[in-house]
Design a protein around this motif. Structure first.
Motif, PDB file in Angstrom:
ATOM      1  N   MET A 193      -4.744  28.856 -80.113  1.00 40.55           N
ATOM      2  CA  MET A 193      -3.808  29.968 -80.268  1.00 40.55           C
ATOM      3  C   MET A 193      -4.140  31.136 -79.353  1.00 40.55           C
ATOM      4  O   MET A 193      -3.276  31.978 -79.082  1.00 40.55           O
ATOM      5  CB  MET A 193      -3.757  30.404 -81.733  1.00 40.55           C
ATOM      6  N   SER A 194      -5.376  31.193 -78.867  1.00 39.45           N
ATOM      7  CA  SER A 194      -5.726  32.255 -77.918  1.00 39.45           C
ATOM      8  C   SER A 194      -5.083  32.030 -76.558  1.00 39.45           C
ATOM      9  O   SER A 194      -4.983  32.957 -75.744  1.00 39.45           O
ATOM     10  CB  SER A 194      -7.250  32.331 -77.759  1.00 39.45           C
ATOM     11  N   THR A 195      -4.642  30.787 -76.331  1.00 40.48           N
ATOM     12  CA  THR A 195      -4.046  30.428 -75.039  1.00 40.48           C
ATOM     13  C   THR A 195      -2.555  30.159 -75.145  1.00 40.48           C
ATOM     14  O   THR A 195      -1.792  30.480 -74.225  1.00 40.48           O
ATOM     15  CB  THR A 195      -4.735  29.174 -74.459  1.00 40.48           C
ATOM     16  N   GLU A 196      -2.132  29.563 -76.261  1.00 42.20           N
ATOM     17  CA  GLU A 196      -0.759  29.097 -76.389  1.00 42.20           C
ATOM     18  C   GLU A 196       0.032  29.923 -77.403  1.00 42.20           C
ATOM     19  O   GLU A 196      -0.489  30.331 -78.430  1.00 42.20           O
ATOM     20  CB  GLU A 196      -0.734  27.625 -76.813  1.00 42.20           C
ATOM     21  N   SER A 197       1.307  30.111 -77.107  1.00 43.15           N
ATOM     22  CA  SER A 197       2.216  30.806 -78.024  1.00 43.15           C
ATOM     23  C   SER A 197       3.254  29.856 -78.601  1.00 43.15           C
ATOM     24  O   SER A 197       4.127  30.273 -79.361  1.00 43.15           O
ATOM     25  CB  SER A 197       2.927  31.947 -77.301  1.00 43.15           C
ATOM     26  N   ARG A 198       3.158  28.567 -78.228  1.00 48.38           N
ATOM     27  CA  ARG A 198       4.092  27.580 -78.752  1.00 48.38           C
ATOM     28  C   ARG A 198       3.366  26.262 -79.003  1.00 48.38           C
ATOM     29  O   ARG A 198       2.330  25.977 -78.402  1.00 48.38           O
ATOM     30  CB  ARG A 198       5.255  27.361 -77.799  1.00 48.38           C
ATOM     31  N   LEU A 199       3.923  25.475 -79.898  1.00 50.74           N
ATOM     32  CA  LEU A 199       3.468  24.111 -80.148  1.00 50.74           C
ATOM     33  C   LEU A 199       4.700  23.310 -80.523  1.00 50.74           C
ATOM     34  O   LEU A 199       5.289  23.512 -81.580  1.00 50.74           O
ATOM     35  CB  LEU A 199       2.429  24.062 -81.265  1.00 50.74           C
ATOM     36  N   ASP A 200       5.090  22.394 -79.645  1.00 51.96           N
ATOM     37  CA  ASP A 200       6.318  21.651 -79.866  1.00 51.96           C
ATOM     38  C   ASP A 200       6.125  20.486 -80.826  1.00 51.96           C
ATOM     39  O   ASP A 200       6.961  20.267 -81.709  1.00 51.96           O
ATOM     40  CB  ASP A 200       6.853  21.159 -78.518  1.00 51.96           C
ATOM     41  N   VAL A 201       5.048  19.729 -80.639  1.00 52.75           N
ATOM     42  CA  VAL A 201       4.783  18.604 -81.540  1.00 52.75           C
ATOM     43  C   VAL A 201       3.283  18.486 -81.784  1.00 52.75           C
ATOM     44  O   VAL A 201       2.490  18.486 -80.840  1.00 52.75           O
ATOM     45  CB  VAL A 201       5.297  17.259 -80.969  1.00 52.75           C
ATOM     46  N   LEU A 202       2.931  18.403 -83.052  1.00 56.42           N
ATOM     47  CA  LEU A 202       1.564  18.095 -83.460  1.00 56.42           C
ATOM     48  C   LEU A 202       1.542  16.639 -83.897  1.00 56.42           C
ATOM     49  O   LEU A 202       2.235  16.245 -84.837  1.00 56.42           O
ATOM     50  CB  LEU A 202       1.136  18.996 -84.623  1.00 56.42           C
ATOM     51  N   PHE A 203       0.753  15.833 -83.182  1.00 54.48           N
ATOM     52  CA  PHE A 203       0.612  14.421 -83.524  1.00 54.48           C
ATOM     53  C   PHE A 203      -0.694  14.233 -84.313  1.00 54.48           C
ATOM     54  O   PHE A 203      -1.777  14.247 -83.733  1.00 54.48           O
ATOM     55  CB  PHE A 203       0.568  13.556 -82.259  1.00 54.48           C
ATOM     56  N   ASN A 204      -0.574  14.087 -85.624  1.00 55.49           N
ATOM     57  CA  ASN A 204      -1.739  13.804 -86.470  1.00 55.49           C
ATOM     58  C   ASN A 204      -2.024  12.308 -86.375  1.00 55.49           C
ATOM     59  O   ASN A 204      -1.740  11.530 -87.281  1.00 55.49           O
ATOM     60  CB  ASN A 204      -1.470  14.240 -87.908  1.00 55.49           C
TER      61      ASN A 204
ATOM     62  N   GLY B 139       2.550   1.501 -80.518  1.00 51.72           N
ATOM     63  CA  GLY B 139       2.389   2.568 -81.494  1.00 51.72           C
ATOM     64  C   GLY B 139       2.746   3.922 -80.914  1.00 51.72           C
ATOM     65  O   GLY B 139       3.283   4.795 -81.610  1.00 51.72           O
ATOM     66  N   ALA B 140       2.445   4.104 -79.630  1.00 52.36           N
ATOM     67  CA  ALA B 140       2.823   5.343 -78.955  1.00 52.36           C
ATOM     68  C   ALA B 140       4.341   5.471 -78.881  1.00 52.36           C
ATOM     69  O   ALA B 140       4.901   6.560 -79.068  1.00 52.36           O
ATOM     70  CB  ALA B 140       2.214   5.393 -77.558  1.00 52.36           C
ATOM     71  N   TYR B 141       5.021   4.363 -78.621  1.00 49.73           N
ATOM     72  CA  TYR B 141       6.484   4.384 -78.571  1.00 49.73           C
ATOM     73  C   TYR B 141       7.076   4.764 -79.928  1.00 49.73           C
ATOM     74  O   TYR B 141       8.085   5.470 -80.005  1.00 49.73           O
ATOM     75  CB  TYR B 141       7.024   3.014 -78.146  1.00 49.73           C
ATOM     76  N   SER B 142       6.451   4.280 -81.001  1.00 47.00           N
ATOM     77  CA  SER B 142       6.923   4.645 -82.341  1.00 47.00           C
ATOM     78  C   SER B 142       6.837   6.158 -82.550  1.00 47.00           C
ATOM     79  O   SER B 142       7.764   6.784 -83.079  1.00 47.00           O
ATOM     80  CB  SER B 142       6.073   3.934 -83.404  1.00 47.00           C
ATOM     81  N   GLN B 143       5.716   6.742 -82.114  1.00 50.61           N
ATOM     82  CA  GLN B 143       5.554   8.184 -82.271  1.00 50.61           C
ATOM     83  C   GLN B 143       6.483   8.965 -81.349  1.00 50.61           C
ATOM     84  O   GLN B 143       6.977  10.042 -81.718  1.00 50.61           O
ATOM     85  CB  GLN B 143       4.099   8.570 -82.013  1.00 50.61           C
ATOM     86  N   LEU B 144       6.716   8.445 -80.144  1.00 50.96           N
ATOM     87  CA  LEU B 144       7.649   9.103 -79.223  1.00 50.96           C
ATOM     88  C   LEU B 144       9.024   9.227 -79.858  1.00 50.96           C
ATOM     89  O   LEU B 144       9.673  10.280 -79.782  1.00 50.96           O
ATOM     90  CB  LEU B 144       7.770   8.317 -77.920  1.00 50.96           C
ATOM     91  N   TRP B 145       9.475   8.129 -80.466  1.00 56.32           N
ATOM     92  CA  TRP B 145      10.808   8.150 -81.080  1.00 56.32           C
ATOM     93  C   TRP B 145      10.878   9.200 -82.185  1.00 56.32           C
ATOM     94  O   TRP B 145      11.839   9.969 -82.269  1.00 56.32           O
ATOM     95  CB  TRP B 145      11.154   6.766 -81.628  1.00 56.32           C
TER      96      TRP B 145
ATOM     97  N   ALA C 109       9.081  11.823 -82.478  1.00 51.11           N
ATOM     98  CA  ALA C 109       8.864  13.166 -81.946  1.00 51.11           C
ATOM     99  C   ALA C 109      10.060  13.715 -81.179  1.00 51.11           C
ATOM    100  O   ALA C 109      10.265  14.933 -81.144  1.00 51.11           O
ATOM    101  CB  ALA C 109       7.633  13.177 -81.040  1.00 51.11           C
ATOM    102  N   PHE C 110      10.856  12.833 -80.571  1.00 52.77           N
ATOM    103  CA  PHE C 110      11.888  13.316 -79.653  1.00 52.77           C
ATOM    104  C   PHE C 110      13.298  12.817 -79.923  1.00 52.77           C
ATOM    105  O   PHE C 110      14.235  13.274 -79.278  1.00 52.77           O
ATOM    106  CB  PHE C 110      11.503  12.944 -78.211  1.00 52.77           C
ATOM    107  N   SER C 111      13.476  11.899 -80.844  1.00 53.45           N
ATOM    108  CA  SER C 111      14.813  11.381 -81.073  1.00 53.45           C
ATOM    109  C   SER C 111      15.762  12.475 -81.550  1.00 53.45           C
ATOM    110  O   SER C 111      15.481  13.154 -82.548  1.00 53.45           O
ATOM    111  CB  SER C 111      14.786  10.257 -82.115  1.00 53.45           C
TER     112      SER C 111
END
Length: 295
Positions: free
Chosen positions: A101-112, A256-262, A264-266
């Protein structure tokens, strides 16, 4: 059992590195990003021009992964940064968030994304919690809660469901979700580690659903992803014969990455989908407590 069976023969992914739009200007955090599914995910996001925070415990492994990712996409306009944290040591998570947070003012997607499965019986976290509960649930829960202000700010500046939290679950949820989570089992020394893993993965679903209720009105979409049956380091604690036995039924971690992409961005997903579990191709279970399936 339809969705369970489909994971052995997954549908063709609809969102991959080949058609993912540019992510330039967007910021992501991927826990467990230096191996398996997380590594493939970081590679795709970096290639697309995003700024990726690869979060994990080993700086050595992270820096090697970052070097490999940059080599694979030498012309990328993205950035990739190591973020040091240990999900099984809660004291490391707040400093990691403060650094971010000291560097960034946004977070679009958090991948747990990070997880541990079937460690030696009796394995515990720094705070004394069962290791799978600590890593798969408690650490990610704390990380998410501390990042909520940044996620809310991002959602406020963009459109609803543009800021998302993706929780990685497992096919095991489809066979155990009806039993819920028994927290007492995490405290007993004789509970099998496989059962504790099941509890932690169902726990991811409940955490995602609760976050959807907590932050959905703020425009944050929280969903769960079953990544499918994959060849990854998640099986490193299993008996040596197990990976060989199930190998014909496992797929490359990039699936598995493709599953998360969908997830996150669908653009198909809206705030009303919060708390749902998604598989490759968009099959889903809407929320804990009611089971139905959709293609």
């Amino acid at each position: 059992m339809g969705i369970v069976w489909s994971q052995f023969f997954p549908p063709k992914p609809t969102l991959t590195e080949a058609n993912l739009p540019s992510q330039k200007g967007k910021v992501f955090i991927v826990t467990g990003g230096y191996s398996g599914v997380g590594f493939e995910l970081c590679k795709i996001l970096y290639q697309a021009g995003g700024k990726v925070y690869l979060a994990g415990r080993s700086e050595e492994k992270a820096l090697q992964a970052i070097a490999d990712i940059k080599t694979a996409s030498p012309n990328s306009e993205g950035e990739i940064v190591f973020l040091s944290l240990k999900l099984d040591d809660l004291t490391t998570i707040k400093p990691a968030v403060e650094k971010f947070m000291s560097t960034e003012s946004r977070l679009d997607v958090l991948f747990n994304n990070a997880g541990v499965s079937n460690p030696p019986l009796g394995s515990i976290s720094t705070q004394g919690h069962e290791l799978q509960l600590a890593t798969n649930c408690l650490g990610h829960h704390l990380l998410t809660q501390l990042l909520l202000p940044t996620l809310r700010q991002t959602a406020h500046n963009e459109s609803p469901a543009s800021a998302r939290v993706i929780w990685l679950s497992s096919i095991i949820v489809d066979t155990t979700s009806a039993h819920g989570v028994n927290l007492e089992e995490f405290l007993r020394r004789d509970t099998g580690m496989n059962r504790n893993y099941e509890n932690s993965k169902v726990g991811n679903w409940f955490l995602a659903n609760d976050l959807a209720k907590q932050a959905g009105s703020d425009g944050i979409l929280s969903v769960v992803v079953n990544p499918g049956n994959l060849k990854s380091n998640l099986t490193r604690h299993f008996p040596s014969w197990v990976p060989y036995l199930v190998a014909p039924l496992l797929y490359h971690p990039i699936m598995g990455a493709y599953s998360q992409l969908w997830a996150a961005f669908s653009p198909e997903l809206t705030i009303s989908d919060g708390g749902s579990i998604f598989c490759l191709g968009g099959e889903f279970i809407p929320s804990p407590g009611r089971i139905c399936y959709k293609r």
